[in-house]
Design an enzyme around this catalytic site. Structure first.
Site, mmCIF file in Angstrom:
data_model
loop_
_atom_site.group_PDB
_atom_site.id
_atom_site.type_symbol
_atom_site.label_atom_id
_atom_site.label_comp_id
_atom_site.label_asym_id
_atom_site.label_seq_id
_atom_site.Cartn_x
_atom_site.Cartn_y
_atom_site.Cartn_z
ATOM 1 C CE1 TYR A 103 4.064 -6.145 -13.251
ATOM 2 C CE2 TYR A 103 2.008 -6.953 -12.350
ATOM 3 C CZ TYR A 103 2.718 -6.014 -13.068
ATOM 4 O OH TYR A 103 2.054 -4.921 -13.600
ATOM 5 C CB ALA A 150 1.600 8.572 -6.956
HETATM 6 P P1 NDP Z 1 -0.574 2.206 -5.768
HETATM 7 O O1 NDP Z 1 -0.146 3.479 -6.375
HETATM 8 O O2 NDP Z 1 -1.950 2.168 -5.172
HETATM 9 O O3 NDP Z 1 0.512 1.795 -4.673
HETATM 10 C C1 NDP Z 1 0.285 0.672 -3.849
HETATM 11 C C2 NDP Z 1 1.225 0.707 -2.680
HETATM 12 O O4 NDP Z 1 0.958 1.842 -1.858
HETATM 13 C C3 NDP Z 1 1.044 -0.507 -1.779
HETATM 14 O O5 NDP Z 1 1.781 -1.610 -2.227
HETATM 15 C C4 NDP Z 1 1.508 0.041 -0.448
HETATM 16 O O6 NDP Z 1 2.951 0.037 -0.446
HETATM 17 C C5 NDP Z 1 0.991 1.476 -0.491
HETATM 18 N N1 NDP Z 1 -0.400 1.597 0.004
HETATM 19 C C6 NDP Z 1 -1.534 1.171 -0.613
HETATM 20 N N2 NDP Z 1 -2.619 1.481 0.108
HETATM 21 C C7 NDP Z 1 -2.190 2.119 1.196
HETATM 22 C C8 NDP Z 1 -2.853 2.683 2.305
HETATM 23 N N3 NDP Z 1 -4.174 2.655 2.398
HETATM 24 N N4 NDP Z 1 -2.087 3.272 3.268
HETATM 25 C C9 NDP Z 1 -0.741 3.321 3.168
HETATM 26 N N5 NDP Z 1 -0.049 2.798 2.126
HETATM 27 C C10 NDP Z 1 -0.768 2.197 1.143
HETATM 28 O O7 NDP Z 1 -0.551 1.021 -6.814
HETATM 29 P P2 NDP Z 1 0.675 0.233 -7.524
HETATM 30 O O8 NDP Z 1 1.702 1.186 -7.994
HETATM 31 O O9 NDP Z 1 1.080 -0.875 -6.646
HETATM 32 O O10 NDP Z 1 -0.081 -0.352 -8.799
HETATM 33 C C11 NDP Z 1 -1.246 -1.180 -8.648
HETATM 34 C C12 NDP Z 1 -1.222 -2.295 -9.667
HETATM 35 O O11 NDP Z 1 -1.205 -1.760 -10.989
HETATM 36 C C13 NDP Z 1 0.016 -3.215 -9.620
HETATM 37 O O12 NDP Z 1 -0.063 -4.197 -8.632
HETATM 38 C C14 NDP Z 1 0.003 -3.802 -11.011
HETATM 39 O O13 NDP Z 1 -0.934 -4.870 -11.066
HETATM 40 C C15 NDP Z 1 -0.500 -2.635 -11.861
HETATM 41 N N6 NDP Z 1 0.629 -1.920 -12.486
HETATM 42 C C16 NDP Z 1 0.741 -1.963 -13.850
HETATM 43 C C17 NDP Z 1 1.776 -1.348 -14.505
HETATM 44 C C18 NDP Z 1 1.877 -1.418 -15.986
HETATM 45 O O14 NDP Z 1 2.927 -1.039 -16.543
HETATM 46 N N7 NDP Z 1 0.873 -1.899 -16.678
HETATM 47 C C19 NDP Z 1 2.845 -0.619 -13.750
HETATM 48 C C20 NDP Z 1 2.624 -0.586 -12.319
HETATM 49 C C21 NDP Z 1 1.547 -1.204 -11.740
HETATM 50 P P3 NDP Z 1 3.852 -0.040 0.896
HETATM 51 O O15 NDP Z 1 3.046 -0.679 1.984
HETATM 52 O O16 NDP Z 1 5.060 -0.829 0.500
HETATM 53 O O17 NDP Z 1 4.187 1.387 1.191
#
Ligand code: NDP
Length: 329
Positions: free
Chosen positions: A54, A214
């Site tokens: 990361y 997602a």
């Molecule tokens: P989400 O699917 O929950 O997406 C999070 C993103 O969605 C935020 O960064 C923000 O992006 C947007 N968001 C979140 N909450 C809201 C809300 N209430 N209203 C509007 N927009 C919102 O999770 P991630 O895909 O970020 O994954 C979560 C965690 O999982 C990661 O941080 C990581 O630690 C882990 N992970 C692990 C992986 C693996 O291969 N093991 C792969 C991917 C993730 P924005 O504001 O930019 O639109």
């Protein structure tokens, strides 16, 4: 906050945790990352997820400095790292994969960046066809004996390979993997619900799941046919063209439509699409912790309140939510 056991292990994690992928050290600076962590911690979150890859190690550095500044007692939180992709843009063969060399180096580097004496959870971020499973299992056992990691697991491994790792560990009388970190949301369900079912039921593997929204799509903020970056979200960021490209496919259009319907359903129930989507993940008892991502505090606060919906997820509501996207991956 609610807490659940991490599979067969004795460790209990908060059912909602905070991750740092694509946010810490990219969208979110050090002060804001610290605020997000403090906000989560104050509301009962005990697990903070990270990985060597990361922001090429910067996310771990930032989290480590935040932990120091916040002065949290070590017995009040769990922190993870993941090894596989490496922590430099173009790793040479010794700098990535799951060889003993790289696992040991990645663990040492994560400890140093996170400024902790041990990692609570250490994940093999992907499967590595070039490293024998026996080598991975014995390396993890050494790291456990040395007190550098407490639990080890996998992320997005095929179920058959995890079963092999469990068998190898059993035959060596060593610690088996106890957790897997798969994607799990309304659009991506099959691996968790079908492929991993017996791993969770019979082998006691716990799941810490990722992308509950997602990548933000399930919040419903990207409307079909509109400019998908209209809200200033991550789609404007360099490197996230993949999401824009995905949403412009037939499948993407269907997902955007399902998300709009989720907003309406949530409104009828007096909540938000994010909260329903996250609570839906938690209605699967094999999920130990849903890892949240947030680029700002208002998102995190909204998402953490999903915990209030866990006990309100009736079978009827679950069915209604699942009917919005009947053909998940
Ligand atoms: P989400 O699917 O929950 O997406 C999070 C993103 O969605 C935020 O960064 C923000 O992006 C947007 N968001 C979140 N909450 C809201 C809300 N209430 N209203 C509007 N927009 C919102 O999770 P991630 O895909 O970020 O994954 C979560 C965690 O999982 C990661 O941080 C990581 O630690 C882990 N992970 C692990 C992986 C693996 O291969 N093991 C792969 C991917 C993730 P924005 O504001 O930019 O639109």
């Amino acid at each position: 906050m609610l807490y659940r056991s991490l599979g067969r292990s004795g460790l209990k994690l908060s059912v909602l945790s905070l991750g740092s992928w694509v946010t810490f050290a990219t969208q979110v600076d050090e002060a804001s990352a610290r605020d997000l962590m403090a906000c989560a911690f104050e509301r009962g979150v005990t697990f903070f997820d990270n990985a060597e890859s990361y922001a090429f190690g910067e996310s771990e550095r930032l989290m480590g400095r935040a932990i120091q500044k916040l002065g949290w007692p070590r017995d009040r939180f769990c922190v993870s790292s993941k090894a596989f992709f490496g922590s430099v843009p173009q790793p040479i063969p010794t700098q990535h994969g799951l060889s003993r060399k790289h696992l040991v180096e990645a663990c040492h580097q994560a400890l140093s960046r996170l400024q902790v004496d041990y990692l609570d959870l250490f994940f093999c971020h992907r499967a590595d066809p070039d490293t024998p499973v026996e080598e991975i299992v014995t390396t993890m056992q050494h790291l456990i004996y040395q007190g550098k990691i407490l639990y080890w697991g996998t992320s997005e491994w095929p179920a058959a390979l995890i079963e092999t790792a469990c068998r190898v560990a059993e035959s060596q009388h060593t610690e088996p993997p106890v957790m897997e970190q798969p994607q799990y949301n309304l659009f991506v369900r099959k691996r968790v619900e079908e492929e991993y079912r017996s791993l969770c039921q019979d082998s006691g593997i716990g799941l810490t799941t990722w992308s509950p929204l997602a990548s933000g799509v399930l919040t419903g903020k990207y409307a079909p046919g509109e400019s998908i970056s209209s809200d200033g979200g991550r789609l404007r960021l360099p490197g996230y063209e993949w999401l824009a490209a995905r949403l412009n496919t037939v499948t993407g259009t269907r997902q955007l439509e399902a998300s709009r319907k989720l907003i309406a359903l949530a409104r009828d129930h007096g909540t938000t699409a994010s909260q329903l989507a996250i609570a839906w993940c938690l209605s699967n008892p094999h999920v130990s912790s849903v890892i949240l991502g947030a680029s700002r505090k208002s998102q995190l606060l909204e998402n953490l309140s999903a915990v209030d919906w866990v006990h309100r997820m009736s079978p009827e509501l679950t069915k209604e939510i699942e009917a919005l996207y009947p053909d998940p991956e």
